[in-house]
Write a protein that holds these residues in place. Structure first.
Motif, short mmCIF file in Angstrom:
data_model
loop_
_atom_site.label_atom_id
_atom_site.label_comp_id
_atom_site.label_asym_id
_atom_site.label_seq_id
_atom_site.Cartn_x
_atom_site.Cartn_y
_atom_site.Cartn_z
N THR A 113 -28.80 13.77 -10.07
CA THR A 113 -28.80 12.36 -10.49
C THR A 113 -30.10 12.05 -11.20
N PRO A 114 -30.10 11.07 -12.12
CA PRO A 114 -31.32 10.73 -12.85
C PRO A 114 -32.37 10.15 -11.91
N PRO A 115 -33.63 10.18 -12.34
CA PRO A 115 -34.69 9.58 -11.53
C PRO A 115 -34.48 8.07 -11.44
N PRO A 116 -35.16 7.40 -10.52
CA PRO A 116 -34.93 5.97 -10.29
C PRO A 116 -35.04 5.11 -11.54
N ALA A 117 -35.96 5.43 -12.42
CA ALA A 117 -36.14 4.60 -13.62
C ALA A 117 -34.91 4.63 -14.52
N TRP A 118 -34.05 5.61 -14.34
CA TRP A 118 -32.86 5.74 -15.18
C TRP A 118 -31.62 5.14 -14.54
N GLN A 119 -31.74 4.66 -13.35
CA GLN A 119 -30.58 4.09 -12.68
C GLN A 119 -30.14 2.80 -13.36
N PRO A 120 -28.85 2.48 -13.27
CA PRO A 120 -28.38 1.22 -13.88
C PRO A 120 -29.15 0.02 -13.32
N ARG A 121 -29.54 -0.87 -14.22
CA ARG A 121 -30.30 -2.04 -13.80
C ARG A 121 -29.40 -3.13 -13.23
N THR A 122 -28.13 -3.04 -13.51
CA THR A 122 -27.17 -4.04 -13.04
C THR A 122 -25.95 -3.33 -12.49
N ASP A 123 -25.51 -3.77 -11.34
CA ASP A 123 -24.28 -3.22 -10.78
C ASP A 123 -23.12 -3.67 -11.66
N PRO A 124 -22.40 -2.75 -12.30
CA PRO A 124 -21.34 -3.16 -13.23
C PRO A 124 -20.10 -3.72 -12.55
N ALA A 125 -19.92 -3.47 -11.28
CA ALA A 125 -18.68 -3.85 -10.61
C ALA A 125 -18.36 -5.34 -10.74
N PRO A 126 -19.31 -6.25 -10.47
CA PRO A 126 -18.98 -7.68 -10.58
C PRO A 126 -18.69 -8.14 -12.01
N LEU A 127 -19.11 -7.33 -12.98
CA LEU A 127 -18.93 -7.71 -14.38
C LEU A 127 -17.58 -7.26 -14.93
N LEU A 128 -16.93 -6.33 -14.25
CA LEU A 128 -15.69 -5.76 -14.76
C LEU A 128 -14.53 -6.75 -14.65
N PRO A 129 -13.67 -6.80 -15.66
CA PRO A 129 -12.50 -7.67 -15.59
C PRO A 129 -11.45 -7.09 -14.67
N ASP A 130 -10.49 -7.94 -14.29
CA ASP A 130 -9.36 -7.45 -13.50
C ASP A 130 -8.56 -6.45 -14.32
N SER A 131 -7.83 -5.60 -13.62
CA SER A 131 -7.03 -4.59 -14.31
C SER A 131 -5.83 -5.19 -15.02
N GLU A 132 -5.37 -6.37 -14.57
CA GLU A 132 -4.25 -7.07 -15.19
C GLU A 132 -4.70 -8.47 -15.60
N PRO A 133 -4.14 -9.01 -16.69
CA PRO A 133 -4.51 -10.37 -17.10
C PRO A 133 -4.22 -11.39 -16.00
N TYR A 134 -5.15 -12.29 -15.79
CA TYR A 134 -4.99 -13.33 -14.78
C TYR A 134 -3.87 -14.28 -15.19
N ARG A 135 -3.02 -14.63 -14.24
CA ARG A 135 -1.91 -15.54 -14.51
C ARG A 135 -1.84 -16.60 -13.42
N VAL A 136 -1.29 -17.77 -13.78
CA VAL A 136 -1.03 -18.84 -12.83
C VAL A 136 0.45 -19.19 -12.81
N LEU A 137 1.03 -19.42 -13.98
CA LEU A 137 2.43 -19.82 -14.07
C LEU A 137 3.33 -18.73 -13.49
N GLY A 138 4.25 -19.16 -12.64
CA GLY A 138 5.17 -18.21 -12.02
C GLY A 138 4.60 -17.52 -10.80
N THR A 139 3.40 -17.94 -10.38
CA THR A 139 2.77 -17.35 -9.20
C THR A 139 2.52 -18.44 -8.16
N ALA A 140 2.09 -18.04 -6.98
CA ALA A 140 1.80 -19.01 -5.93
C ALA A 140 0.66 -19.94 -6.31
#
Length: 387
Positions: A19-46
């Motif tokens: 693994t890269p040294p600490p200075a090369w680690q991602p500065r931001t956790d990408p997980a919270p930035l990622l979109p959902d795998s499917e488009p968000y919908r409201v109509l026709g859902t609960a």
């Protein structure tokens, strides 16, 4: 003579480290930035059960009016009253929701296809179409309506939106900019520059990509290999949201959350709305050359107006009289638009020199004087004119 050898200097222990040294680690956790795998919908859902009925009815009325606006503007091109019209038929949910999430002090930065968003924001429909008629570069005062000029060059409005939003934040103004762009615009350098600047400086701006499947005739697959356009947000360090662009309630919900986030000082958001352009790129385009009827008909079955109308009628929020009232209001708007657009515009050639500079340059004054002299001479030579 023995040759000296050169080698790339590596950090200590590089050969044994996986693994890269600490200075090369991602500065931001990408997980919270990622979109959902499917488009968000409201109509026709609960989730639809919790939607505000008043908001649903307003969205529906605006969608019906927007659809009629699109068909009327398209008809005006066939009558020679508009030079060109890029229809947003099929995309009305994106246009209307974008306008309705804005507060009075916020700014809208539209592209050339977003006249409906401007009209839904409160702009006079005739003023929205003035550019496409060829009368003026912009038929309205951007400062009065907080709507930037309709942008024909792809994505050039995005850096403008970021600049305005950043300046507003520096001044302490409660302003958020909402910038609209198509999927084709995401291939432009202006898109990269705008998102990078906005994320680094945490500018209060929201980017709405209306992914309608084609950049004129170029399908999205030939523009980008990304899992979605919303995924591009991660590379800039901002959240990406993926939404069903034909679900007006879903688009309104996602944009509202993004606008609130920007207003709280948490930075920009990239929203990709998956939608479809039912009509051709413009009245000058033949869409049958690059897509089939079956594809278009499949998207007609996912029509934004019908989706919301079905939801409202099934919940008992909308009855037959409500449907007729919305259609009648839309027809009244179309009739007024026809009447005003059929009137011949009064054009003054000297307007070429108006609003170019706050203080006209010597060259501009010289050109204006030259044109005025030519116009006077032409008037004198006209039949019946002074000799």
């Amino acid at each position: 003579m023995k040759k000296s050898s050169t080698s790339v200097q590596e950090p200590p222990g590089a050969a044994h480290r996986s693994t890269p040294p600490p200075a090369w680690q991602p500065r931001t956790d990408p997980a919270p930035l990622l979109p959902d795998s499917e488009p968000y919908r409201v109509l026709g859902t609960a989730a639809a059960a919790g939607a505000d009925p008043a908001l649903l009815l307003r969205l529906y009325a605006e969608l019906v009016r927007g659809r009629r606006y699109n068909t009327q503007a398209t008809a005006l091109t066939k009558q020679g009253r508009l030079a060109v019209y890029p229809s947003s038929t099929g995309q009305e949910a994106c246009e209307v929701a974008a306008a309705l999430v804005l507060r009075e002090q916020d700014w809208l930065f539209p592209s050339y296809r977003d006249t409906l968003a401007a009209v839904s924001r409160g702009l006079d429909p005739v003023q929205a179409l003035t550019l496409l008629r060829g009368d003026w570069h912009t038929g309205y005062d951007p400062y009065e309506h907080r709507i930037a000029p309709l942008s024909t060059p792809l994505a050039t409005q995005l850096p403008h939106a970021v600049g305005l939003a950043h300046a507003a934040r520096l001044k302490g103004d409660d302003v958020v900019a909402l910038a609209l762009v198509g999927d084709g615009g995401t291939s432009e350098g202006d898109f990269h520059e705008a998102l990078n600047f906005a994320a680094v400086w945490r500018a209060p701006v929201v980017f709405l990509v209306q992914n309608n499947g084609f950049a004129i005739s170029v399908p999205l697959a030939k523009q980008s290999a990304a899992p979605s356009l919303a995924h591009k947000a991660v590379g800039y360090g901002m959240p990406g949201r993926l939404v069903d662009g034909n679900d007006a309630v879903a688009v309104h919900t996602v944009l509202s959350e993004a606008m609130d986030r920007a207003r709280r000082g948490e930075g920009p958001t990239l929203v990709e709305a998956v939608t479809y352009r039912i009509d051709a790129h413009t009245n000058a385009d033949d869409a049958t050359r690059y897509r089939g009827d079956a594809e278009v008909e499949a998207w007609r079955a996912h029509d934004p107006v019908r989706l919301l109308e079905r939801e409202l009628t099934e919940r008992g929020v909308l009855d037959e009289d409500g449907v007729k009232d919305a259609a009648a209001a839309a027809e009244t708007m179309a009739a007024r638009l026809r009447e005003r657009m059929n009137a011949e515009p009064v054009l003054d050639p000297m307007d070429l020199f108006a609003h170019v500079y706050a203080e006209p340059t010597p060259q501009l004054r010289e050109q204006a004087a030259q044109l005025a002299a030519e116009l006077d001479a032409s008037a004198g030579e006209a039949p019946g004119g002074p000799r």
